[in-house]
Design an enzyme around this catalytic site. Structure first.
Site, PDB file in Angstrom:
ATOM      1  N   SER A  12       3.352  -2.233  10.369  1.00  0.00           N
ATOM      2  CA  SER A  12       4.792  -2.338  10.647  1.00  0.00           C
ATOM      3  C   SER A  12       5.401  -3.692  10.270  1.00  0.00           C
ATOM      4  O   SER A  12       6.298  -4.191  10.952  1.00  0.00           O
ATOM      5  CB  SER A  12       5.079  -2.016  12.117  1.00  0.00           C
ATOM      6  OG  SER A  12       4.725  -0.678  12.392  1.00  0.00           O
ATOM      7  N   GLY A  62       2.431   2.426  10.867  1.00  0.00           N
ATOM      8  CA  GLY A  62       3.289   3.603  10.728  1.00  0.00           C
ATOM      9  C   GLY A  62       4.257   3.825  11.865  1.00  0.00           C
ATOM     10  O   GLY A  62       4.919   4.856  11.917  1.00  0.00           O
ATOM     11  N   ASN A  71       0.862  -1.178   0.000  1.00  0.00           N
ATOM     12  CA  ASN A  71       0.000   0.000   0.000  1.00  0.00           C
ATOM     13  C   ASN A  71       0.901   1.231   0.000  1.00  0.00           C
ATOM     14  O   ASN A  71       1.492   1.562   1.018  1.00  0.00           O
ATOM     15  CB  ASN A  71      -0.892  -0.047   1.250  1.00  0.00           C
ATOM     16  CG  ASN A  71      -1.683   1.230   1.451  1.00  0.00           C
ATOM     17  OD1 ASN A  71      -1.790   2.057   0.558  1.00  0.00           O
ATOM     18  ND2 ASN A  71      -2.248   1.387   2.648  1.00  0.00           N
ATOM     19  N   HIS A  74      -9.445   1.359   5.126  1.00  0.00           N
ATOM     20  CA  HIS A  74      -8.163   1.521   5.826  1.00  0.00           C
ATOM     21  C   HIS A  74      -8.368   2.481   6.995  1.00  0.00           C
ATOM     22  O   HIS A  74      -9.151   3.427   6.906  1.00  0.00           O
ATOM     23  CB  HIS A  74      -7.112   2.067   4.855  1.00  0.00           C
ATOM     24  CG  HIS A  74      -5.739   2.054   5.431  1.00  0.00           C
ATOM     25  ND1 HIS A  74      -5.312   3.002   6.341  1.00  0.00           N
ATOM     26  CD2 HIS A  74      -4.702   1.188   5.274  1.00  0.00           C
ATOM     27  CE1 HIS A  74      -4.071   2.722   6.702  1.00  0.00           C
ATOM     28  NE2 HIS A  74      -3.671   1.632   6.071  1.00  0.00           N
ATOM     29  N   LYS A 127       0.087   4.247  -0.233  1.00  0.00           N
ATOM     30  CA  LYS A 127      -0.550   5.441   0.349  1.00  0.00           C
ATOM     31  C   LYS A 127      -0.320   6.649  -0.571  1.00  0.00           C
ATOM     32  O   LYS A 127      -0.252   6.469  -1.786  1.00  0.00           O
ATOM     33  CB  LYS A 127      -0.048   5.679   1.782  1.00  0.00           C
ATOM     34  CG  LYS A 127      -0.176   4.418   2.640  1.00  0.00           C
ATOM     35  CD  LYS A 127       0.052   4.657   4.104  1.00  0.00           C
ATOM     36  CE  LYS A 127      -0.110   3.351   4.855  1.00  0.00           C
ATOM     37  NZ  LYS A 127      -0.028   3.508   6.300  1.00  0.00           N
ATOM     38  N   GLU A 163      -6.727   4.871   8.051  1.00  0.00           N
ATOM     39  CA  GLU A 163      -6.512   6.288   7.725  1.00  0.00           C
ATOM     40  C   GLU A 163      -7.767   6.896   7.104  1.00  0.00           C
ATOM     41  O   GLU A 163      -8.061   8.073   7.280  1.00  0.00           O
ATOM     42  CB  GLU A 163      -5.284   6.430   6.807  1.00  0.00           C
ATOM     43  CG  GLU A 163      -4.000   6.218   7.600  1.00  0.00           C
ATOM     44  CD  GLU A 163      -2.819   5.737   6.791  1.00  0.00           C
ATOM     45  OE1 GLU A 163      -2.850   5.789   5.549  1.00  0.00           O
ATOM     46  OE2 GLU A 163      -1.852   5.274   7.422  1.00  0.00           O
ATOM     47  N   GLU A 175      -5.486  -4.789  10.728  1.00  0.00           N
ATOM     48  CA  GLU A 175      -4.460  -3.771  10.908  1.00  0.00           C
ATOM     49  C   GLU A 175      -4.732  -3.004  12.199  1.00  0.00           C
ATOM     50  O   GLU A 175      -5.494  -2.020  12.195  1.00  0.00           O
ATOM     51  CB  GLU A 175      -4.482  -2.791   9.725  1.00  0.00           C
ATOM     52  CG  GLU A 175      -4.130  -3.437   8.399  1.00  0.00           C
ATOM     53  CD  GLU A 175      -3.494  -2.435   7.451  1.00  0.00           C
ATOM     54  OE1 GLU A 175      -2.433  -2.745   6.916  1.00  0.00           O
ATOM     55  OE2 GLU A 175      -4.044  -1.337   7.279  1.00  0.00           O
TER      56      GLU A 175
HETATM   57  P1  PGA Z   1       2.942   0.321   7.673  1.00  0.00           P
HETATM   58  O1  PGA Z   1       1.476   0.572   7.082  1.00  0.00           O
HETATM   59  O2  PGA Z   1       3.437  -0.991   7.088  1.00  0.00           O
HETATM   60  O3  PGA Z   1       3.757   1.491   7.196  1.00  0.00           O
HETATM   61  O4  PGA Z   1       2.825   0.250   9.163  1.00  0.00           O
HETATM   62  C1  PGA Z   1       0.588  -0.499   6.913  1.00  0.00           C
HETATM   63  C2  PGA Z   1      -0.711   0.003   6.382  1.00  0.00           C
HETATM   64  O5  PGA Z   1      -1.173   1.084   6.786  1.00  0.00           O
HETATM   65  O6  PGA Z   1      -1.356  -0.661   5.529  1.00  0.00           O
END
Ligand code: PGA
Length: 255
Positions: free
Chosen positions: A210, A171, A11, A97, A13, A99, A165
């Site tokens: 992560s 993040g 992803n 997601h 983003k 976010e 997640e």
């Molecule tokens: P990250 O993000 O691997 O940077 O923690 C995962 C995600 O938000 O899908």
């Protein structure tokens, strides 16, 4: 139990430019024959999808990061329908997601509408869910993800991927323990049984938050973990390829 092909999704983003699509060919080169044992998916920003799909070719897949909840063409300025994403070569679309849930106020009801719109357009939705740090501290993690599953996932639809997640693991540099991931994935599998009956074993459940080259092998070994949704570590070919190659199914295919 039906065998599920592991899915490892990147992803991107809101990162990257067209020049970064070169990462796709670089990953293909690095993973070699491993792409036969695992499904590898790139989810770049929407403007790059068509070009990404060409770069991905037949052995890798491309998906979007979001879609409109409205399936039909409509006066919706700025929205992108799942049908349009499919027309650009997307086979999957991430919906819900954290976010989007937190920054854009998306409810589980809306997420489910988006998943249904994706399915109507022939795309496979990757429905994300996960608890916050406060919810985990209060001992509510299982209840929260079970509720999100029931509310966000269209029932009786095996053309579906679920991604666990935990919001607090995205993040940063913290991941749940093996036991915590195993518990939630087991609960999600049981929840899918209630929603989908016999089709439950066809649904892949990804872990996200992560994931990196150091922890991927341990995470992939957890029962009911069918792959990963990777954020930051999917932006660099070297890192993403290392995660893919950490999967036992990739190892079995000769790398
Ligand atoms: P990250 O993000 O691997 O940077 O923690 C995962 C995600 O938000 O899908």
């Amino acid at each position: 139990m039906q065998a599920r092909t592991p899915l490892i999704a990147g992803n991107w983003k809101m990162y990257g430019r067209r020049a970064d699509l070169a990462q796709i060919a670089a990953v293909r080169e690095r993973i070699g024959q491993a792409s036969a044992g695992v499904e590898v998916l790139f989810c770049p920003p929407a403007p790059f999808l068509a070009e990404a799909a060409i770069a991905a070719g037949d052995s890798l897949a491309v998906g979007a990061q979001d879609c409109s909840a409205i399936a039909e063409d409509a006066p919706r300025t700025g929205e992108i329908s799942a049908g349009m994403l499919g027309d650009c070569g997307a086979r999957y679309v991430i919906v819900g997601h954290s976010e989007r849930r937190t920054q854009h106020g998306e409810s589980s009801f809306l997420v489910r509408k988006k998943a249904e719109a994706a399915q109507a357009a022939g795309l496979v939705p990757i429905v994300c869910l996960g608890e916050t740090a406060a919810e985990r501290a209060a001992g509510e993690a299982v209840a929260v993800v079970r509720r999100q599953l029931t509310e966000s996932v269209p029932p009786h639809s095996p053309a579906l991927v679920v991604a666990y997640e935990p919001v607090w693991a995205i993040g940063g540099d913290r991941t749940p323990t093996v036991a915590e991931i195993g518990e939630i994935h087991g609960q999600l599998r049981a929840g899918l049984h209630e929603l989908h009956g016999a089709a439950r074993d066809a649904v892949r459940i990804l872990y996200g938050g992560s994931v990196n080259a150091r922890n991927a092998g341990e995470i992939f070994a957890i029962p009911d973990v069918d792959g990963a949704l990777v954020g930051r570590a999917s932006l660099k070919a070297e890192d993403f390829a290392a995660i893919i190659l950490a999967h036992p199914a990739a190892l079995r295919s000769g790398n």
